[in-house]
Motif scaffolding. Sequence first.
Motif, short mmCIF file in Angstrom:
data_model
loop_
_atom_site.label_atom_id
_atom_site.label_comp_id
_atom_site.label_asym_id
_atom_site.label_seq_id
_atom_site.Cartn_x
_atom_site.Cartn_y
_atom_site.Cartn_z
N THR A 2 0.81 -1.22 0.00
CA THR A 2 0.00 0.00 0.00
C THR A 2 0.85 1.27 0.00
O THR A 2 0.30 2.36 0.06
N GLY A 3 2.16 1.12 -0.03
CA GLY A 3 2.99 2.28 -0.28
C GLY A 3 3.32 3.18 0.88
O GLY A 3 2.63 4.18 1.10
N PRO A 4 4.38 2.89 1.65
CA PRO A 4 4.80 3.81 2.71
C PRO A 4 5.25 5.16 2.16
O PRO A 4 5.21 6.17 2.84
N THR A 5 5.67 5.17 0.89
CA THR A 5 6.11 6.44 0.30
C THR A 5 4.97 7.42 0.13
O THR A 5 5.19 8.63 0.07
N VAL A 6 3.74 6.92 0.02
CA VAL A 6 2.60 7.84 -0.10
C VAL A 6 1.78 7.92 1.19
O VAL A 6 1.12 8.92 1.43
N ILE A 7 1.84 6.88 2.01
CA ILE A 7 1.09 6.91 3.27
C ILE A 7 1.60 8.00 4.19
O ILE A 7 0.81 8.75 4.80
N VAL A 54 5.72 3.96 -4.90
CA VAL A 54 6.94 3.71 -5.64
C VAL A 54 7.26 2.22 -5.76
O VAL A 54 7.61 1.73 -6.83
N VAL A 55 7.14 1.50 -4.66
CA VAL A 55 7.52 0.08 -4.67
C VAL A 55 6.69 -0.71 -5.67
O VAL A 55 7.21 -1.56 -6.39
N LEU A 56 5.40 -0.42 -5.73
CA LEU A 56 4.52 -1.14 -6.66
C LEU A 56 4.99 -0.94 -8.10
O LEU A 56 5.14 -1.91 -8.86
N VAL A 57 5.21 0.32 -8.51
CA VAL A 57 5.60 0.59 -9.90
C VAL A 57 6.96 -0.02 -10.20
O VAL A 57 7.16 -0.63 -11.26
N ALA A 58 7.91 0.14 -9.27
CA ALA A 58 9.26 -0.36 -9.53
C ALA A 58 9.28 -1.88 -9.65
O ALA A 58 9.87 -2.45 -10.58
N VAL A 59 8.65 -2.58 -8.70
CA VAL A 59 8.66 -4.04 -8.70
C VAL A 59 7.80 -4.59 -9.84
O VAL A 59 8.16 -5.59 -10.48
N ALA A 60 6.69 -3.93 -10.13
CA ALA A 60 5.82 -4.39 -11.22
C ALA A 60 6.56 -4.32 -12.56
O ALA A 60 6.47 -5.25 -13.38
N GLY A 61 7.27 -3.23 -12.79
CA GLY A 61 8.03 -3.12 -14.04
C GLY A 61 9.07 -4.21 -14.18
O GLY A 61 9.27 -4.78 -15.26
N LEU A 62 9.74 -4.53 -13.07
CA LEU A 62 10.76 -5.57 -13.10
C LEU A 62 10.17 -6.94 -13.43
O LEU A 62 10.66 -7.65 -14.32
N LEU A 106 -0.65 -0.88 -16.08
CA LEU A 106 -1.73 -1.07 -15.10
C LEU A 106 -1.29 -0.62 -13.71
O LEU A 106 -2.07 -0.01 -12.97
N ALA A 107 -0.04 -0.92 -13.36
CA ALA A 107 0.48 -0.49 -12.06
C ALA A 107 0.50 1.03 -11.97
O ALA A 107 0.11 1.62 -10.96
N PHE A 108 0.94 1.67 -13.04
CA PHE A 108 1.00 3.13 -13.03
C PHE A 108 -0.40 3.73 -12.94
O PHE A 108 -0.62 4.72 -12.23
N ALA A 109 -1.34 3.14 -13.67
CA ALA A 109 -2.72 3.65 -13.62
C ALA A 109 -3.29 3.53 -12.20
O ALA A 109 -3.95 4.45 -11.71
N LEU A 110 -3.01 2.41 -11.53
CA LEU A 110 -3.51 2.22 -10.16
C LEU A 110 -2.86 3.21 -9.21
O LEU A 110 -3.53 3.80 -8.35
N VAL A 111 -1.55 3.41 -9.35
CA VAL A 111 -0.86 4.37 -8.49
C VAL A 111 -1.43 5.77 -8.69
O VAL A 111 -1.75 6.48 -7.73
N ALA A 112 -1.56 6.18 -9.95
CA ALA A 112 -2.07 7.53 -10.23
C ALA A 112 -3.48 7.71 -9.67
O ALA A 112 -3.78 8.74 -9.03
N ALA A 113 -4.34 6.72 -9.89
CA ALA A 113 -5.73 6.84 -9.43
C ALA A 113 -5.82 6.88 -7.91
O ALA A 113 -6.53 7.72 -7.34
N THR A 114 -5.10 5.98 -7.23
CA THR A 114 -5.20 5.92 -5.77
C THR A 114 -4.53 7.12 -5.11
O THR A 114 -5.00 7.61 -4.09
N VAL A 115 -3.43 7.59 -5.68
CA VAL A 115 -2.76 8.76 -5.11
C VAL A 115 -3.66 9.99 -5.18
O VAL A 115 -3.81 10.73 -4.20
N VAL A 116 -4.27 10.21 -6.34
CA VAL A 116 -5.16 11.36 -6.48
C VAL A 116 -6.40 11.20 -5.61
O VAL A 116 -6.81 12.12 -4.89
N LEU A 117 -7.00 10.01 -5.66
CA LEU A 117 -8.23 9.76 -4.89
C LEU A 117 -8.00 9.95 -3.40
O LEU A 117 -8.70 10.75 -2.74
N HIS A 118 -7.04 9.24 -2.84
CA HIS A 118 -6.83 9.31 -1.39
C HIS A 118 -6.20 10.63 -0.98
O HIS A 118 -6.39 11.08 0.16
#
Length: 605
Positions: A135-140, A348-356, A375-387
């Motif tokens: 769930t991303g400590p970098t954004v939490i 960050v972790v989601l996008v980085a690990v998903a790309g790998l 898909l990972a980037f779309a989820l990050v963008a949507a959740t970051v803006v939403l939350h």
Amino acid sequence: MALAETAGLPAVLGLALVGGLGVGAQWLAWRLRLPAIVLMLAAGLIVGPGLGVLDPARDIGALLQPMIAVAVAIILFEGGLTLNFSSLADAARGVRRLVVLGAPLGWMASTLALHLAAGLDWATSAVFGGILIVTGPTVIAPLLRQARLRRRPAALLQWEAIVNDPVGALAAVLAFEVVGVVMTATGPGHAVAALAGGIALATALGAAAGWGLARAFANAWVPEYMKVAVLFVAVLAVFAVSDAVLHESGLLAVTVMGVWIANAHLPSYAEIRRFKEHATVLLVSGVFILLAANMDRETLAALDWRAAIFVLSVILVARPIPVLLALAFSDVPWKERLLVAFTGPRGVVLVAVAGLFGERLVAMGLEDGARIAPLAFALVAATVVLHGFTLAPLARFLGLSAGEAPGVVLVGGSPWSVGLAQALLRHDLPVMIADPNRGHLRQAREAGIRVYTGDILSEGAEHRLDLVPYEKVIAASDNDAYNTLVATDLAPEFGRDNVFQLNRDTSDSARYTLPAKLGGRAIGVGDTYANAQRRLWQGWEFRSTTLSDEFSLDDWRNANPEAHVVADLHNGRLRFVAPDRAPKNAPGVTLISLGPPRDRGGQAG
């Protein structure tokens, strides 16, 4: 000429642009009171796929992925440094359930969402579903600072984010190993043994490194000026060694290492953690800019209606249901369950690990792996803006916010502190008075003011006191040296502009004067403790006056020649006045002043 056109930005200039955009976005977000992650995301998209000014893959080249991997490792290590077990007391069972039950349930729910909504095959869905646990400590962290949640729900979200980050990465490793067994002739026993061995090594390596560093620091085997440098090198070494044995296990190793050091009770822990926090601010902003700028237009254009359905299914189904099931029949109140269930920003972790893993799946012949990164980037963008825009309102709606108006901590129980606290409480501002002497707090308790009996700098206060509702500190005890210590120690946490103290009494001798660089700002007219108390004993009172078009600051001063302004309040924002900071002069501004009795000073307001 053609070479110059395709060369792009020089690497150094590209890194400077990333740093400027990241820090600039965070500063602008602070000024505009907007979610910093949203502005960083927008900045990266504008300079990357938008204008084409920055292309990290082109401008930075082969160093891009190692840079991101190291940055993520340092971010997770710093996250581990924040996980002191004493701070887990209120949320221990909830966190345990979110990790032990919530993570596997989330993995299954995310896998189903990827297969049914996004249309990925089962193998790719299983690998990507494991990564979606994070769930991303970098954004939490920045979201929690902005939303000002109460202590327990904030602890739940923070611990879940940091602990589940390496768990999610390892879940993806497990799924990837299983896919490898299916796709190749390798036996399942070999894959399981490799995975178990890698996890055991990562845990042991992280614990051993944490124990060794804690022992070295506690026994003064490392000089103070080298501690941070040694930490950085140790983090890099532990991450690299563990990752060489099992990909992505390095994240687990550095997290364990950070947690061990956080609970080692080191005397220099505060300085180490503070420096790591500063480094993390730079790294989070830089990595977010890089990842956003690295997206190309073709990848973004490939996101179709199925991607939108997938994002909605994760936000509305795959995240809430596992959390609610994991916390069912627990002692976590239902409002906190709802808040945690509908708060799942990815980072960050989601996008980085998903790309790998996407690249590795494509190399194995699974073409769906190419869809993981967008898909990972779309989820990050949507959740970051939403939350980013909904967490604070949702917390207020559920009654889990620490309060709209930032409050004040007064250190030192005295008539002056009580009088100022009562004046602030009349404007619905949270106030707390702290003093180690219970007798000093009697007047405050009788006035119904919240008090804390104990040292505000003690470990007990750190673990028991929820300071989120408070934005400013005033050190106003009868001990100048203690006031200076409090102001100096709390300044990094609250910001030096938000820490004040009664003026130091330097009348005895210059040999007792503390350095001017220590302590906080003077407040009001710069009264010492003795002068402030003398005014109260003479009958002076704290009062409030609201300025208008007909009654300006000059009019107030003419009507109250002896009084002085302590603070001003405008649009819910409290600002303390100092000798070098004049009160605001505008209609609607409320002045909080200290003045003589009305029959002596003719106080008008």
